[in-house]
Design an enzyme around this catalytic site. Sequence first.
Site, PDB file in Angstrom:
ATOM      1  N   LYS A  34       0.818  -1.213   0.000  1.00 59.92           N
ATOM      2  CA  LYS A  34       0.000   0.000   0.000  1.00 59.92           C
ATOM      3  C   LYS A  34       0.852   1.264   0.000  1.00 59.92           C
ATOM      4  CE  LYS A  34      -1.548   1.019   4.064  1.00 59.92           C
ATOM      5  NZ  LYS A  34      -0.814   2.237   4.451  1.00 59.92           N
ATOM      6  N   THR A  35       1.834   1.322   0.891  1.00 61.65           N
ATOM      7  CA  THR A  35       2.666   2.519   0.996  1.00 61.65           C
ATOM      8  C   THR A  35       3.449   2.756  -0.290  1.00 61.65           C
ATOM      9  OG1 THR A  35       2.877   2.165   3.380  1.00 61.65           O
ATOM     10  CG2 THR A  35       4.459   3.662   2.352  1.00 61.65           C
ATOM     11  N   ASP A 226      -4.431   8.196   2.944  1.00 60.45           N
ATOM     12  CA  ASP A 226      -4.000   6.878   3.407  1.00 60.45           C
ATOM     13  C   ASP A 226      -4.950   6.387   4.506  1.00 60.45           C
ATOM     14  OD1 ASP A 226      -2.448   4.625   3.640  1.00 60.45           O
ATOM     15  OD2 ASP A 226      -0.884   5.572   4.839  1.00 60.45           O
ATOM     16  N   GLU A 227      -5.079   5.058   4.645  1.00 62.23           N
ATOM     17  CA  GLU A 227      -5.897   4.439   5.712  1.00 62.23           C
ATOM     18  C   GLU A 227      -7.300   5.051   5.766  1.00 62.23           C
ATOM     19  OE1 GLU A 227      -4.711   1.901   6.947  1.00 62.23           O
ATOM     20  OE2 GLU A 227      -2.582   2.048   7.395  1.00 62.23           O
ATOM     21  N   GLN A 257      -9.494  -4.006   7.659  1.00 61.03           N
ATOM     22  CA  GLN A 257      -8.655  -3.547   8.765  1.00 61.03           C
ATOM     23  C   GLN A 257      -9.232  -2.307   9.442  1.00 61.03           C
ATOM     24  OE1 GLN A 257      -4.264  -3.946   8.149  1.00 61.03           O
ATOM     25  NE2 GLN A 257      -4.816  -4.381   6.025  1.00 61.03           N
ATOM     26  N   ARG A 618      -0.169  -9.540  11.020  1.00 61.12           N
ATOM     27  CA  ARG A 618       1.092  -8.880  11.396  1.00 61.12           C
ATOM     28  C   ARG A 618       2.250  -9.866  11.244  1.00 61.12           C
ATOM     29  NH1 ARG A 618      -0.195  -4.835   9.842  1.00 61.12           N
ATOM     30  NH2 ARG A 618      -2.030  -6.016   9.226  1.00 61.12           N
TER      31      ARG A 618
END
Length: 767
Positions: A34-35, A226-227, A257, A618
Site C-alpha cells: 500500500k505505501t 492513506d488508511e 482492517q 502482522r
Amino acid sequence: MPANYLSELNPSQYEAVVRTEGPSLIIAGAGSGKTRVLTYRIAHLLKLGVRPSTILALTFTNKAAREMKERISAVVGENTARFLWMGTFHSIFSRILRTEHEILGYPSNFTIYDSDDSRSLIRSIIKDLGLDDKTYKPNVVAGRISMAKNNLLTPVVYANTPEIRLADKNMRMSAIAEIYKEYAKRLFLSGAMDFDDLLLKTNILFRDYPEVLNKYLDRFDYILVDEYQDTNYAQYLIIKKLASKNHNICVVGDDAQSIYSFRGARIENILNFKSDYPDHKIFKLEQNYRSSQTIVNAANSIIAKNKRQIPKNVFSEKEEGKPIKVLSALTDNEEGFLVVQEIAETQLRDHYKNADYAILYRTNAQSRIFEEALRKRNIPYKIYGGLSFYQRKEIKDLLAYFRLTTNPADNEALKRIINFPARGIGDTTLEKLETAAISAETSVWSIISQLEVKNVPTLNKGTITKLLSFYNLILRFQKAAQENDAFSAAKMIANETGLLKEFYNDKSPEGVSRYENTQELLNAIQEFSLNALETGEPGKLENYLADVALLTDQDSDKEEDRDKVTLMTIHSAKGLEFKNVFVVGLEENLFPSLRQDQKQTDDSLEEERRLFYVALTRAKENAWLSYASQRYRYGNLDFCNPSRFLSEIDEKYILVPGSSFKSKLQKDRDPDETSFHFNRPVKKSLIPNQTNQFLRKSVPENQQNSSFEADAPEKILQGMTVLHQRFGEGKVISIEGKMPDAKATVFFPAHGQKQLLLKFAKLKIIA
C-alpha cells in the site's frame, strides 16, 4: 526508489499508480504494498509535471508521512518533494488553521492541548461547577466531548439536542453540556485547541467562510488519503469538501482492517466511496508480500465470515510456511509460561532475535502475565504504547515553560510551572488568580500582568512581588524566543528556570534519568534548529512546539529499544509487522470482547473479527494463538470458553494439541445457534487431553486428599515431579545451595514458577 520505479510494480499496482485522474479507490489487502503504491503515485504525478504544492497527501502518522516523503525525494529530488502538502490530518489542518487564525479569533501560535492538558482543564471545571468528580470522571467527560467534536457537535448543538441530553441524564451526568460549554470557552481564552478542535474548527472554517474553502479548492488539484477506513465523520467531510471541485481524489485502505470505531472511525466511509463518487475507478491490491501462504489463507478464512466488506481475494506467493500453532493453557499464568517457552525454544532452534517477536493482546491489563514470564527467563522486552517520552513529567514541565513563553494565555501551562521550581506561589494564590480570571473572562497571565496597576484585593504585597518576579522571568524568555532560534531560546529557558541545575544535582537514579531526558529534549530542539537553518523553514521556538504537539507514539524509535520482544495491544500493532507473532487471550468475552446480548451479526462482532484479522496478518513467518481455560478478571477466577475465532479458521492451517480439538469446539455450540454460549463453566470436552491432565494435577492436595505426607527435603532432586499442598503438581527446574538452606525452583502450571526453601516447602515426590 529507483528512477525506473514503474518497472517494480505488479500489474495491479501499476494500474493504481498510472491512472491518476478522477476518483480512485485503492483496496489494499494486508501486506500488499500500500505505501509503495501511494508513494509511487505521488512521484508519478510529479514526474508528469504536476506542481508539488497542488498535491495534498494525508496520513495517520508523522512517521508514515516522513517515510513517504523520503522515498519520493529519491525519485524527484528533495527540493521538489519539500513543497508537497504531506502530513497527518492534524498537522495539515493545524497548518491551515494557523494561516487562517484571524478569521476564527485565535492567535497564530495557538497551543495544542494533549489529553493530559484537556483532562486537567476538565477537572478544574468540574471542581468550579461544584460537581462530584466521582460521578463526573474527567476521562469519561473528555471522551464524551471528544465524540461530540468528531461528530461536529458544537456546545450549542450539543445542549439543544434532546437525544444527547437524555443519554447524559441516563448516565447521571446531565451537566456535561454545561462542562462542554465552559471547556470550549476556557480553551478559547487560553488561545488553545485540543486535537479534536483541529478537525472541528477546520470544518467550521470551510462551512462558514466560502472564500477560505475556495482558496484551498483552487490550491489542491490532487488529494490522496492513506488508511481511509480509519477516517471519522469530521475527516470525511473535510476530504469531501476539498475534493468537490477537481474530483481527483485517491483513497487507499482496507475495509478488513477497520478497527477504530471506538475513536469515531466509520467503515461506511470506505464502503460508500462508490456511491459518493459514481465515476470512480477501483483498484484491488491482493498480493500479500509479507506473510506465508498459510497465514494469509488462515486470515482469509476468518474474515470471510464478515458480511459488510468489499470482496477481494488476498493471496501470497511466498513459501507455504508452518501451520499456526494453538497453545492451550489451564490458567493465564500457564499461558504466559507457554508463550515465553515457545520464544525461548524457537530462538535456540531458529536463531531469531528478540525483536523478531511480538505478543499481541486485546487489553493492556493482559501484559502483566507476559512481562513476569519474560523477566523470569531474562528475555528483554518493551511495552509499545507505554509512557511516551513527551509524557514524562520533566519533559512536560520544560515544554510548559516553552508553551507559556510563546503563548502566555495558556492557563494549563502556567498552572503547571508557576511554582516549579518552588518560588513561594501556592495553590491558594493560584485559586485566587483563577477566580479573578474567570470573573473577568480573561487569562491568568492577563491578571498577573495588571497586578502593578490593578491589584487582586485578596493578595498580599509579598505574594504580588513573587508573581511579578515570575512575570518578568517569562517576559525575558519571550524576548529571547523572538530574537533567537529555538535551540538558543530553549537552552536559556532550561538554565534560567533552574530545572537543569535541579535535575543535575539530584544524583538518584530517577534524578539522573530526568537530567538525561531534558538533555535529550534539548538535543531534539538543536536538531530541529539545524534542519530549519538548512531548509530555510521557520526555526523559532513556537515552530518547534507546533511540530512536537503533533507527534505520536509511533514517531519514536530509540536504539536501546530495538532488540526486545514487543508487547502491545492489537490496536497499536496495526501497520507493523514481525517475523513471529503470538495472539493471546483468545477466549469468549475477552476476544471477541462482547456483551452477552450481542449477536454474531452485530457490527461490533464484525469489528472484533477484523481486529483478529489485523493481529494474524502482522505475522510474516510464524503465528501462535493461545487461550486459557481459567483467568483472573477483576479479582475473580473466571472459567473461559475458547474464542469462536479459533473454530472459524480453516483447520488445515492450524496445528492444535489433540487431534479432535476442532470438532470439540464445534460440539460446544448449540446446533440451532451461531454463537457460543456465554458465562457457563468450561466443559472438559473443550480442553485438550494435555490440559485435562493439568486440570487434574493442579487441584490442591488438601482438597484431594486430607492425608498428605511430604517427603524428606533432601530427597527432592532436579527434574522430579512433585506435589505441593497449595500450588498443586509441579516440576523441579533447579536446586540451589546445600541443606538445610537449599532452595528449589519449581514450575506449577496453575501458578507459574516459584522458588521454595525445601525445609519448609513440604513437597511430595510424584515421579
